[in-house]
Scaffold this motif. Sequence first.
Motif, PDB file in Angstrom:
ATOM      1  N   ARG A 193       5.397   6.500  -0.357  1.00 41.77           N
ATOM      2  CA  ARG A 193       4.351   5.557  -0.753  1.00 41.77           C
ATOM      3  C   ARG A 193       4.052   4.592   0.398  1.00 41.77           C
ATOM      4  O   ARG A 193       2.902   4.299   0.705  1.00 41.77           O
ATOM      5  CB  ARG A 193       4.817   4.790  -1.994  1.00 41.77           C
ATOM      6  N   GLN A 223       5.583  17.794  -2.985  1.00 44.45           N
ATOM      7  CA  GLN A 223       4.725  17.077  -3.925  1.00 44.45           C
ATOM      8  C   GLN A 223       4.019  15.926  -3.233  1.00 44.45           C
ATOM      9  O   GLN A 223       2.828  15.682  -3.436  1.00 44.45           O
ATOM     10  CB  GLN A 223       5.575  16.555  -5.092  1.00 44.45           C
ATOM     11  N   ASP A 256       0.027  15.652  -3.096  1.00 43.16           N
ATOM     12  CA  ASP A 256      -0.626  14.526  -3.766  1.00 43.16           C
ATOM     13  C   ASP A 256      -1.510  13.736  -2.808  1.00 43.16           C
ATOM     14  O   ASP A 256      -2.543  13.207  -3.208  1.00 43.16           O
ATOM     15  CB  ASP A 256       0.428  13.572  -4.354  1.00 43.16           C
ATOM     16  N   ASN A 257      -1.057  13.611  -1.566  1.00 45.01           N
ATOM     17  CA  ASN A 257      -1.752  12.697  -0.652  1.00 45.01           C
ATOM     18  C   ASN A 257      -2.639  13.370   0.374  1.00 45.01           C
ATOM     19  O   ASN A 257      -3.318  12.699   1.141  1.00 45.01           O
ATOM     20  CB  ASN A 257      -0.723  11.827   0.071  1.00 45.01           C
TER      21      ASN A 257
END
Lengths: 199, 195
Positions: free
Chosen positions: A29, A101, A105-106
Motif C-alpha cells: 500500500r 494479488q 490489483d494495482n
Amino acid sequence: MLLVLSEEHKEHLGFLTQVDSAVVGEFGRIAVEFLRKGTNPKIYEGAARKLNVSSDVIQHGVEGLTYLLTEGSKLMISEIDFQDSVLVLGFSEELNKLLLQLYLDNRKEIRSILGELAPKLPSYHSLEWRLDVQLASRSLRQQIKPAVTIKLHLDQNGDQTTKILQTDPATLLHLIQQLEQALGEMKTNHCRRIVRNIK
Amino acid sequence: MELSEYVQSGLQILADSGCFSPSAYTVLLQTAFQSLLNAQADQVALDHPVLKHIDPTVLKHCHAAAATCILEAGKHKADKSAISTCLEDCKFDRERIEQFCTEYQKNKDTLELILGSIGRCPLHITDVSWRLEYQIKTSQLHKTYRPAYLVTLNVENSDSRSHPDVSFSCTMEQLQDLVGKLKDAAKSLERASQM
C-alpha cells in the motif's frame, strides 16, 4: 517475459520473508501511495521503529517492492510470468500469492501513472466557440463580416492554457472537412489491419 | 463626407484647369488610385512627363488630397451623389467629377477589400494539418497500443505575418468532440445567414 531481478534487488526483497503478510500488504500500500504522491521518508522511520529494524531496511524493502510492481506493470507481464519471476526469490506460497494479488490489483493504476511520464505535447481539453459579425471598423463602415471566435483549452503537464483564435466561415468548413477525413482514417482497412496485428 | 481644410484646398487646385490640364488631371487621378491599391507602387509615378511643369509641392499636396478623398469615400461607402456633392463644393466641373466617379467605381471593390482588412483581430486560423499515429511503447510504459492524433492549426497574425502554429495531441474521442463543436458552429452560422 520474465522479470530479471539483480542480486541486490533480491536481497532487499528478502526482508519481506521476515515479516507477516499483513506487513507485506502494508508495504504494498505504501509503495503504491509513493507512486501516486511521491516518497515520504518519515513513514520509513515509523515502520522501522515498530518492526525493530533500521529504516534503511524498510526503505529497501519498499523500494524493491515498488520496482517489482512498476517493472511488471510497465512490461504488462502476464500472471504466470509474474509468478515465475517471483519464484526465483524463494518465498513462501502465501507470500507469492500476496505479491501476485498486489500486482494485479494495482497494475492498471500504476500503468496510468507511468503513462503520464511520457514526453507530451499540449493535449486537447475542450473548445468553446462564438459567432461574431463585424459591422464596422475604424477604416471601413457598414460591413457585414461574419467570423467564428474560438477558445481552445489545452492541457500541458497539468497546466491549462487557453488560446483565442478566429476563423472565417469558409475556413471553418475546410477545417471540418479535413478533420472528418482524419477521423475516417482509423476506419480504413490499413489502420484496422495494423491495430489488429500489433499486439 | 467631411474633408479637412488641407484636403479641400488641394482638391480645389486639382479642379483648376489652369494648374492641371485635362491630361495632367487624368494622370494624377490614376496615380492616386494606384498608390492606394497597388502594393508595389512605392515609387509613385509623380514624375510622369505630363506633370513635369507643375511645382512638386503642389503635386504632393494635390496627390495627398485626392488620395484622402478616395479613402474617405471608401470608408463611408459613399455613393455617387455624395462624392459629386463633395467635389462640386471644391469647384470641380462636371467632366472632372464624372471622371473621378468612373475611376472610383472601377476600383471600389478593391478599395473596400483593403480597408476591410486593416484592423486587429485574434490569431486567424488559415489551415489545419493532422497526423494519425499508433503508439506502441514509451520509455516508461510498454504495450500502450493506442491511436493518437496530432493536430496543427496554421495561424496568422492580424498583419498577415505568420505566427508559430498551434499544435496539440488528442485521442479519437477528443477529436470527435472537437469536430462536433465545429459543426455546431457551422450550423449556427448557416442558420444566422438565413435570417
